[in-house]
Design a protein around this motif. Structure first.
Motif, PDB file in Angstrom:
ATOM      1  N   PRO A 171       5.120  -6.603 -11.194  1.00 30.84           N
ATOM      2  CA  PRO A 171       4.260  -5.972 -12.194  1.00 30.84           C
ATOM      3  C   PRO A 171       3.728  -4.635 -11.693  1.00 30.84           C
ATOM      4  N   ALA A 172       3.649  -3.664 -12.590  1.00 22.97           N
ATOM      5  CA  ALA A 172       3.167  -2.330 -12.213  1.00 22.97           C
ATOM      6  C   ALA A 172       1.671  -2.357 -11.901  1.00 22.97           C
ATOM      7  N   GLY A 173       1.273  -1.546 -10.945  1.00 25.30           N
ATOM      8  CA  GLY A 173      -0.137  -1.373 -10.652  1.00 25.30           C
ATOM      9  C   GLY A 173      -0.781  -2.504  -9.865  1.00 25.30           C
ATOM     10  N   ILE A 174       0.040  -3.429  -9.353  1.00 24.73           N
ATOM     11  CA  ILE A 174      -0.484  -4.554  -8.574  1.00 24.73           C
ATOM     12  C   ILE A 174       0.205  -4.539  -7.216  1.00 24.73           C
ATOM     13  N   GLU A 175      -0.505  -4.947  -6.175  1.00 27.18           N
ATOM     14  CA  GLU A 175       0.086  -5.040  -4.843  1.00 27.18           C
ATOM     15  C   GLU A 175       1.367  -5.889  -4.911  1.00 27.18           C
ATOM     16  N   PRO A 176       2.519  -5.333  -4.503  1.00 24.28           N
ATOM     17  CA  PRO A 176       3.785  -6.031  -4.698  1.00 24.28           C
ATOM     18  C   PRO A 176       4.100  -7.110  -3.670  1.00 24.28           C
ATOM     19  N   SER A 177       3.385  -7.125  -2.541  1.00 27.05           N
ATOM     20  CA  SER A 177       3.744  -8.034  -1.447  1.00 27.05           C
ATOM     21  C   SER A 177       3.882  -9.506  -1.864  1.00 27.05           C
ATOM     22  N   PRO A 178       2.921 -10.066  -2.613  1.00 23.63           N
ATOM     23  CA  PRO A 178       3.071 -11.478  -2.980  1.00 23.63           C
ATOM     24  C   PRO A 178       4.329 -11.751  -3.821  1.00 23.63           C
ATOM     25  N   SER A 200      11.035   3.469  -4.843  1.00 26.38           N
ATOM     26  CA  SER A 200      10.483   4.576  -4.053  1.00 26.38           C
ATOM     27  C   SER A 200       9.048   4.335  -3.600  1.00 26.38           C
ATOM     28  N   GLY A 201       8.223   3.704  -4.431  1.00 25.47           N
ATOM     29  CA  GLY A 201       6.817   3.523  -4.089  1.00 25.47           C
ATOM     30  C   GLY A 201       6.530   2.356  -3.175  1.00 25.47           C
ATOM     31  N   ASP A 202       7.477   1.422  -3.041  1.00 23.87           N
ATOM     32  CA  ASP A 202       7.156   0.207  -2.281  1.00 23.87           C
ATOM     33  C   ASP A 202       8.321  -0.331  -1.445  1.00 23.87           C
ATOM     34  N   TYR A 203       9.355   0.501  -1.221  1.00 27.33           N
ATOM     35  CA  TYR A 203      10.521  -0.029  -0.500  1.00 27.33           C
ATOM     36  C   TYR A 203      10.204  -0.387   0.945  1.00 27.33           C
ATOM     37  N   GLU A 204       9.227   0.304   1.555  1.00 28.35           N
ATOM     38  CA  GLU A 204       8.873  -0.026   2.942  1.00 28.35           C
ATOM     39  C   GLU A 204       8.294  -1.438   3.026  1.00 28.35           C
ATOM     40  N   THR A 205       7.426  -1.775   2.081  1.00 32.88           N
ATOM     41  CA  THR A 205       6.875  -3.131   2.024  1.00 32.88           C
ATOM     42  C   THR A 205       7.990  -4.148   1.780  1.00 32.88           C
ATOM     43  N   ALA A 206       8.907  -3.805   0.876  1.00 33.43           N
ATOM     44  CA  ALA A 206      10.006  -4.711   0.561  1.00 33.43           C
ATOM     45  C   ALA A 206      10.873  -4.987   1.786  1.00 33.43           C
ATOM     46  N   VAL A 207      11.142  -3.949   2.569  1.00 34.82           N
ATOM     47  CA  VAL A 207      11.955  -4.132   3.779  1.00 34.82           C
ATOM     48  C   VAL A 207      11.251  -5.070   4.752  1.00 34.82           C
ATOM     49  N   GLN A 208       9.951  -4.906   4.917  1.00 35.52           N
ATOM     50  CA  GLN A 208       9.197  -5.797   5.799  1.00 35.52           C
ATOM     51  C   GLN A 208       9.295  -7.250   5.358  1.00 35.52           C
ATOM     52  N   LEU A 209       9.429  -7.457   4.044  1.00 32.29           N
ATOM     53  CA  LEU A 209       9.430  -8.811   3.499  1.00 32.29           C
ATOM     54  C   LEU A 209      10.835  -9.325   3.172  1.00 32.29           C
ATOM     55  N   GLY A 210      11.863  -8.658   3.721  1.00 39.32           N
ATOM     56  CA  GLY A 210      13.199  -9.240   3.667  1.00 39.32           C
ATOM     57  C   GLY A 210      14.191  -8.611   2.728  1.00 39.32           C
ATOM     58  N   ALA A 211      13.859  -7.489   2.092  1.00 41.16           N
ATOM     59  CA  ALA A 211      14.814  -6.869   1.160  1.00 41.16           C
ATOM     60  C   ALA A 211      16.131  -6.572   1.871  1.00 41.16           C
ATOM     61  N   THR A 212      17.231  -6.897   1.195  1.00 40.42           N
ATOM     62  CA  THR A 212      18.555  -6.519   1.693  1.00 40.42           C
ATOM     63  C   THR A 212      19.091  -5.302   0.943  1.00 40.42           C
ATOM     64  N   HIS A 213      18.532  -5.022  -0.230  1.00 38.20           N
ATOM     65  CA  HIS A 213      18.918  -3.866  -1.040  1.00 38.20           C
ATOM     66  C   HIS A 213      17.643  -3.236  -1.607  1.00 38.20           C
TER      67      HIS A 213
END
Length: 225
Positions: A171-178, A200-213
């Motif tokens: 969801p937009a405007g909410i911390e994406p980590s959960p 672009s705005g949150d890919y660093e967080t996504a990588v920390q949490l396991g993103a493969t793409h």
């Protein structure tokens, strides 16, 4: 990039790769395990060619028709390009998508599943698909409901559709980590490894949490006109 991750990058592509490498180091992951999808939607070939000339080969488009208009010519010069469809796919465009793309990130409903299976049977191409999950349970957003996910995966496999993993748009405007953490858990619970999450705005967080793409547009191309 050099050994110093904070070294000033000379191009946006190097800067993004540097940030991915930094996050991978924190998460004790290998940077090669993260695929950077350069989201080239709405951008003309003259903006895409510089990234191609720097050696980048994985790109994402939102619309089949737009991709049909620019990528066949680009692929004549850069035949090793890997093209991902990251936008919502209409069922009547399934065959065109299977013909053109190497991966589809928006398998989100049974009607599309049936159309993709038919297109893959007809063309003989088995294009890997990410199942899009409505991770925030938002009524206005596409995506498979979390409760329906096991059934969607089973039906896709029965239809001969290769499942690359899960995809989400928090969801937009909410911390994406959960939401990223939840997608990671859902993938694990369903014995899937691929995680298409982070822009672009949150890919660093996504990588920390396991993103493969990760699907990055603005950080590579700048704001769209």
């Amino acid at each position: 990039m050099g050994q110093d991750d904070t070294e000033m990058a000379s191009t946006p592509l190097e800067e993004v790769h540097g940030k991915i490498a930094k996050m991978c180091k924190i998460a004790r992951r290998e940077p090669d395990d993260v695929t950077l999808i350069a989201v080239s939607k709405t951008h003309p070939p003259e903006k895409i060619i510089p990234l191609l000339d720097q050696g980048h080969r994985v790109f994402g488009e939102n619309r089949v028709q737009e991709a049909q208009g620019k990528w066949p010519a680009l692929r004549e010069k850069y035949p090793d390009v890997e093209l991902h469809l990251i936008g919502q796919l209409q069922s009547n465009k399934a065959e065109d998508a299977v013909d053109l793309f190497d991966c589809i990130h928006g398998l989100d409903r049974l009607s599309l599943l049936k159309a993709l299976a038919k297109a893959m049977d007809k063309t003989g191409r088995r294009v890997p698909c990410f199942v899009q999950v409505n991770i925030g349970e938002e009524e206005q957003k596409g995506g498979c409901a979390i409760a329906d996910l096991p059934d969607m995966i089973a039906k896709a496999r029965d239809a001969g559709i290769p499942i690359a993993g899960l995809m989400c748009l928090p969801p937009a405007g909410i911390e994406p980590s959960p939401f990223f953490a939840l997608l990671h858990k859902l993938a694990h619970d369903n014995s899937l490894e691929g995680l298409s999450m982070g822009m672009s705005g949150d890919y660093e967080t996504a990588v920390q949490l396991g993103a493969t793409h990760v699907r990055v547009g603005t950080a590579l191309f700048g704001e769209r006109g």
